[in-house]
Design a protein around this motif. Structure first.
Motif, short mmCIF file in Angstrom:
data_model
loop_
_atom_site.label_atom_id
_atom_site.label_comp_id
_atom_site.label_asym_id
_atom_site.label_seq_id
_atom_site.Cartn_x
_atom_site.Cartn_y
_atom_site.Cartn_z
N VAL A 20 3.28 -10.64 0.07
CA VAL A 20 4.35 -9.86 0.70
C VAL A 20 5.46 -10.77 1.18
O VAL A 20 6.65 -10.49 1.02
N PRO A 61 3.39 6.15 -4.60
CA PRO A 61 4.31 6.37 -3.47
C PRO A 61 5.73 5.94 -3.86
O PRO A 61 5.91 4.94 -4.54
N VAL A 84 6.32 -5.35 -3.95
CA VAL A 84 5.02 -4.71 -4.13
C VAL A 84 4.01 -5.77 -4.59
O VAL A 84 4.22 -6.44 -5.60
N ALA A 106 -2.22 -1.75 -5.33
CA ALA A 106 -0.82 -2.07 -5.04
C ALA A 106 -0.52 -1.74 -3.60
O ALA A 106 -1.03 -0.75 -3.05
N TYR A 107 0.31 -2.59 -2.99
CA TYR A 107 0.66 -2.43 -1.58
C TYR A 107 2.13 -2.80 -1.42
O TYR A 107 2.57 -3.83 -1.93
N ASP A 108 2.92 -1.94 -0.78
CA ASP A 108 4.33 -2.29 -0.63
C ASP A 108 4.63 -2.75 0.79
O ASP A 108 4.04 -2.26 1.75
N LYS A 109 5.53 -3.70 0.87
CA LYS A 109 5.85 -4.28 2.18
C LYS A 109 6.84 -3.42 2.95
O LYS A 109 7.11 -3.68 4.11
N TRP A 110 7.39 -2.39 2.32
CA TRP A 110 8.44 -1.58 2.95
C TRP A 110 7.86 -0.57 3.92
O TRP A 110 8.26 -0.49 5.07
N GLU A 111 6.93 0.22 3.45
CA GLU A 111 6.33 1.25 4.30
C GLU A 111 4.82 1.07 4.43
O GLU A 111 4.15 1.89 5.04
N LYS A 129 15.29 -3.04 -5.23
CA LYS A 129 14.94 -1.64 -5.01
C LYS A 129 15.72 -0.80 -6.00
O LYS A 129 16.75 -1.20 -6.53
N SER A 159 7.90 4.66 -2.03
CA SER A 159 8.31 3.42 -1.34
C SER A 159 8.04 2.17 -2.18
O SER A 159 8.55 1.10 -1.86
N PHE A 160 7.25 2.30 -3.25
CA PHE A 160 7.01 1.14 -4.11
C PHE A 160 8.29 0.69 -4.81
O PHE A 160 8.41 -0.47 -5.18
N ASN A 200 2.55 1.38 2.16
CA ASN A 200 1.72 2.30 1.36
C ASN A 200 0.80 1.52 0.43
O ASN A 200 1.17 0.48 -0.12
N PHE A 201 -0.38 2.04 0.27
CA PHE A 201 -1.41 1.39 -0.55
C PHE A 201 -1.88 2.37 -1.61
O PHE A 201 -2.04 3.56 -1.35
N LYS A 202 -2.08 1.86 -2.80
CA LYS A 202 -2.56 2.70 -3.90
C LYS A 202 -3.67 1.98 -4.64
O LYS A 202 -3.54 0.78 -4.94
#
Lengths: 290, 226
Positions: free
Chosen positions: A6, A207, B87, B117-122, A13, A209-210, B124-126
């Protein structure tokens, strides 16, 4: 391991991809010879004295100075106090020249130059200054509404019309009203939300947000709207799918009255052409008069 | 200027596709020998129409594999393009030999994989599991082999945005590949027909499938043996 990734990660984006804006030095309107979805014949012409191009100062809460945006009003400004006016929120392409034919068609919906039509270029589009953003778009449309208010338009004569990207500010400002409350809402080829865009493309239920920080969510905002609602959509729309976008918005509406114009075989940009200009005008007018 | 804008748009569209090609090519098809290790760089993705032409997406990932026994290889992949979008995406799995007698040039393997997958923005994890089944033929032993199989992705949630039903829970992706073996390096090309059972027309992305179904992907892999 996740935290390392991260920290090292970038900040690309999808957001900016939403705005396909083009800068220009001046508006050509009827003289515009660039790409357009359709061109109306002479019978839809608007007399030059009813075409008003002007600039407005639009300021987001986060801005210290206002941004200059441009607008075109089709109609007699002095008659706004008595006319019905359509606030037309255009799509994500280029600038107002590209959408001029659509705005002109709306000005001819009942009879020649009957309804007033206000269209603005969101910041970053056409001659409007600044950088396009979601909040900026809402602020700019609200600035247009304030101009109508200052010219003595009343809520009962305000129709909000959004096409494609323009369905976001149309929906947002009909659901979360500021100075003006539109009496009716028309959404043409609406998208449901940024999340649906992502999930349609990814097939899996990813999601949003990805890939995007956009908060546009017409499918939720429409639940707050009680005003009569008209949904217009082509069944073969490749940009905003009829089923995953438009139908969801329409189904989520729980207000006082709704109707739809479903155009078989029409895509994203040719609803008026496939449906027929006269029939389109007649049906939109019928909804406005209800 | 317009060409720059097109390029920028192209780069942004990649984001939409990261997950459609999520599993990249098959990480390991023929299990490694016990103790063998390798690092691979993968490049490629689904074909799509852009600016009047058809191009493969230049998506990339890096993977590592190690033979635990002659029948079991563990591997992990890291999606470098996804990282550009904030991500962190990885896949962890094993290649298990189901059938490969010493006397035969044929083999069958199965790869259970977990994609995350994990995003640093919100935040969210998938997570979505995957099972790949492949058969391979070493028609030139120790020089090259071809393989044919199918990747299966499983969507665990039954609901997508706005309480809509998630129609696609089991995504099938047939694949066909060829690996050229050298002393220190392997070279691989693979084609996948991504989700041929799913209508991808109309779609915001112009996937190049067959009869509006799925999307065809092409992947290249360069492997360094350690």
């Amino acid at each position: 391991m996740i935290s390392v990734g991260v920290v090292l990660s970038g900040c690309f984006k999808l957001d900016d991809n939403l705005y396909n804006a083009e800068k220009i030095d001046g508006y050509q309107l009827d003289d515009f010879d660039g790409e357009q979805d359709f061109v109306l014949d002479d019978s839809y012409d608007v007399p030059s004295h009813l075409i008003n191009i002007f600039s407005l100062n639009s300021q987001m809460a986060s801005e210290s100075t206002p941004t200059t945006i441009y607008a075109v009003y089709i109609g007699d400004v002095n008659r706004i106090k008595t006319d019905t006016v359509i606030m037309y929120c255009h799509g994500n392409k280029s600038h107002m020249d590209f959408y001029w034919q659509r705005a002109k068609l709306l000005a001819n919906v009942r009879e020649k130059n009957n309804y007033g039509v206000l269209m603005i270029d969101y910041r970053g589009f056409g001659m409007s200054e600044g950088k396009s953003s979601e909040e900026g778009m809402y602020t700019d449309v609200n600035t247009g509404l304030n101009w109508l208010y200052q010219n003595e338009l009343t809520n009962d004569r305000l129709i909000m019309y959004g096409f494609s990207l323009g369905t976001a500010p149309a929906c947002e400002l009909a659901a979360n009203t500021r100075n003006m409350v539109p009496s009716k809402l028309i959404l043409e080829a609406p998208f449901a939300s940024a999340e649906v865009v992502v999930q349609d493309a990814s097939v899996l239920a990813m999601p949003a947000s990805f890939v995007t920080s956009l908060q546009i969510d017409n499918a939720e905002e429409i639940k707050k709207i009680n005003q009569p609602f008209l949904w217009i959509h082509g069944t073969t729309d490749k940009k905003n799918s009829f089923n995953t976008h438009g139908q969801v918005v329409y189904d989520n509406y729980k207000g006082s009255y709704k109707e739809s114009i479903i155009v078989q075989g029409a895509g994203h940009s040719d609803v008026q052409v496939i449906y027929g200009f006269q029939k389109y005008c007649k049906d939109v007018d019928s909804f406005i008069k209800k | 200027m317009k060409s720059i804008n097109k390029l920028l748009k192209f780069i942004r569209i990649i984001a939409l596709l990261i997950f459609f090609q999520s599993c990249a090519p098959s990480r390991v098809v023929r299990p490694l020998k016990k103790g063998e290790m390798q690092v691979s760089v993968n490049w490629g993705g689904p074909l799509l129409g852009f600016a009047g032409t058809t191009i493969p997406m230049p998506l990339s990932s890096i993977s590592y594999a190690q033979g635990v026994t002659n029948e079991v290889t563990l591997f992990g992949g890291f999606h470098s393009t996804a990282l550009l979008y904030g991500v962190f995406q990885t896949d962890l799995g094993a290649c298990l030999s189901l059938y490969h007698p010493d006397s035969s040039q044929f083999g069958i393997s199965v790869n259970p994989v977990i994609n995350m997958a994990y995003d640093k923005w919100e935040g969210n994890f998938k997570l979505w599991p995957e099972v790949d089944i492949s058969t391979y033929w070493e028609f030139q032993p120790n020089k090259s082999f071809v393989y044919l199989g199918v990747s299966n992705w499983f969507e665990l949630t039954s609901e997508r945005a706005h309480e809509q039903t998630q129609e696609n829970r089991w995504l099938i992706n047939p694949h066909l590949g060829y690996t050229y073996i050298r002393k220190n390096w392997n070279y691989n090309i693979e084609s996948k027909w991504l989700v041929p059972n799913v209508n991808t027309k109309p779609n915001v992305v112009d996937y190049k499938g067959l009869n509006g179904k799925g999307g065809v992907g092409i992947y290249f892999t360069l492997t360094r043996k350690l």
